[in-house]
Design an enzyme around this catalytic site. Structure first.
Site: not given
Ligand code: GLA
Length: 402
Positions: A156, A189-191, A212
């Site tokens: 993450d 890394e969410w992009g 998310d």
């Molecule tokens: C981030 C990630 C999620 C999950 C949470 C856990 O938000 O994007 O998919 O793994 O952390 O804390």
């Protein structure tokens, strides 16, 4: 130059070239991972921090008894909150209450069922739930994971301050490879730093493209604390447009884990969510309680004809080929030359939707067999186009085969 000085130089030059060639030829230990999008289960979407040895073992049992394993789901992944601190030697400490026997027996149990084992950590100082992260301990943690039998690491991006994403993930891949155990690296890394541009080069096998997912149909919304954003299924698919060329065998765009069965969408919406993930060649990581699935949810997650679209060996990601307001057509080229096609109705009433052969990259005069992948029915040979009535928030998903 005198011969006496030239010879050592030649020897050095030749050995350097040999070393360079050897390095080029030596296949990385992780070279053949995730040749099709990874399939499995992850604890986060349903259980968040409520993870334990008993729950994970019973979920692994359910992967087998529910038929998910037979349908192709293989990874059982523990997300955040299994870790509590580091010991005096900086080894990561597993929560002793929740995992009283440590992690190795959990991994052994998962392996004994013919499944694979995944864990979660974070490239920064702390995970998103505030547990110890991997920063500065990458090699130490990788050795630990390999000793537990870990096959998949979701890494993450919380608490990374000024870290460079590309360098951080390259570092973790190097640490994992140094263990000589093949471990899938899931870049979470969410992009933010466009990981589709560099994820493959640093040895990532999949990379999140958005923030998310949330168990809802719609567009993006702020989280309750005002920060941006949680994504509904429609918000996520809109952000996949244009990313399709970056995916392929071993390296996939990851629009986040599945919410199918978590209770806040209708079955029609879950069917659309699953179909769209399949046409996107997305990792299919279920996030519901597999011990307690309604038959409708089971039938969505184990639809082998839809899973076959996701897992097609060519590894092309599908794309949106037509959009008219709330009506969309998505198509994916398959290895056998056929196309998987989704007619998607985002509107609040039933709509008639048409996919033309031109939109699929076929000449309009071509005759092709059409098969409904949810009804499991051949619809006969058609020329030029296919039309169907599609329920609100629903899809009709077919294969079109010349
Ligand atoms: C981030 C990630 C999620 C999950 C949470 C856990 O938000 O994007 O998919 O793994 O952390 O804390």
């Amino acid at each position: 130059m005198k011969m006496r000085r030239l010879i050592p130089l030649l020897i050095v030059g030749l050995s350097l070239s040999a070393a360079f060639l050897a390095a080029q030829e030596k296949p990385s230990i992780s070279a053949n991972l995730a040749l099709t999008p990874p399939m499995g289960w992850n604890s986060w979407n349903k259980f968040a921090c409520n993870v334990s040895e008993d729950m994970i073992k019973s979920m692994a049992d359910a992967v087998v008894s529910s038929g998910m394993k037979d349908a192709g789901y293989v990874y059982v992944n523990i997300d955040d909150c299994w870790q509590v601190s580091r010991d005096a030697n900086a080894n990561i400490v597993v929560d002793p209450q929740r995992f009283p026997h440590g992690m190795k027996p959990v991994g052994d149990y998962i392996h004994s069922l013919g499944l694979k084992f995944g864990v979660y950590s974070d490239a920064g100082s702390k995970t998103c739930a505030g547990r110890p992260g991997g920063l500065g301990h990458e090699y130490q943690d990788a050795i630990q994971y390999a000793a537990w039998g870990v096959d998949y690491l979701k890494y993450d991006w919380c608490n990374t301050t000024t870290q460079d994403a590309r360098a951080s993930y390259a570092n973790m891949r190097a640490a994992l490879d140094a263990t000589r155990r093949p471990i899938v690296l899931s870049i979470c890394e969410w992009g933010t730093a466009k990981p589709w541009l560099w994820g493959q080069q640093v040895g990532g096998n999949l990379w999140r493209t958005t923030d998310d997912i949330n168990d809802r149909w719609g567009v993006k919304e702020k989280w309750p604390n005002g920060s941006c954003c949680s994504y509904g299924v429609m918000a996520i698919i809109d952000e996949q447009v244009g990313l399709q060329s970056y995916a392929g065998p071993g390296h996939w765009n990851d629009p986040d884990m599945l919410e199918v069965g978590n209770g806040k969408m209708t079955d029609t919406e879950y069917r659309s969510h699953f179909s769209l993930w399949a046409i996107l060649s997305a990792p299919l990581i279920a996030g519901n309680d597999l011990r307690d699935m309604r038959p409708e949810i089971h039938d969505i997650l184990t639809n082998k004809e839809v899973i076959a679209v996701d897992q097609d060996a060519l590894g092309r990601e599908g794309e949106r080929v037509a959009k008219d307001g709330d009506i969309e057509v998505w198509a994916k080229q398959m290895k056998d030359g056929s196309r998987a096609v989704i007619l998607l109705n985002r509107s609040s009433s039933e709509q008639e939707i048409t996919a033309t052969w031109e939109e699929l990259g076929y000449p309009s005069t071509l005759s092709a067999s059409v098969r409904d992948l949810w009804q499991h029915q051949d619809l006969g040979k058609l020329t030029g186009k296919f039309s169907a009535k599609v329920a609100s928030h629903g899809v009709v998903m077919v294969s079109v085969k010349p």
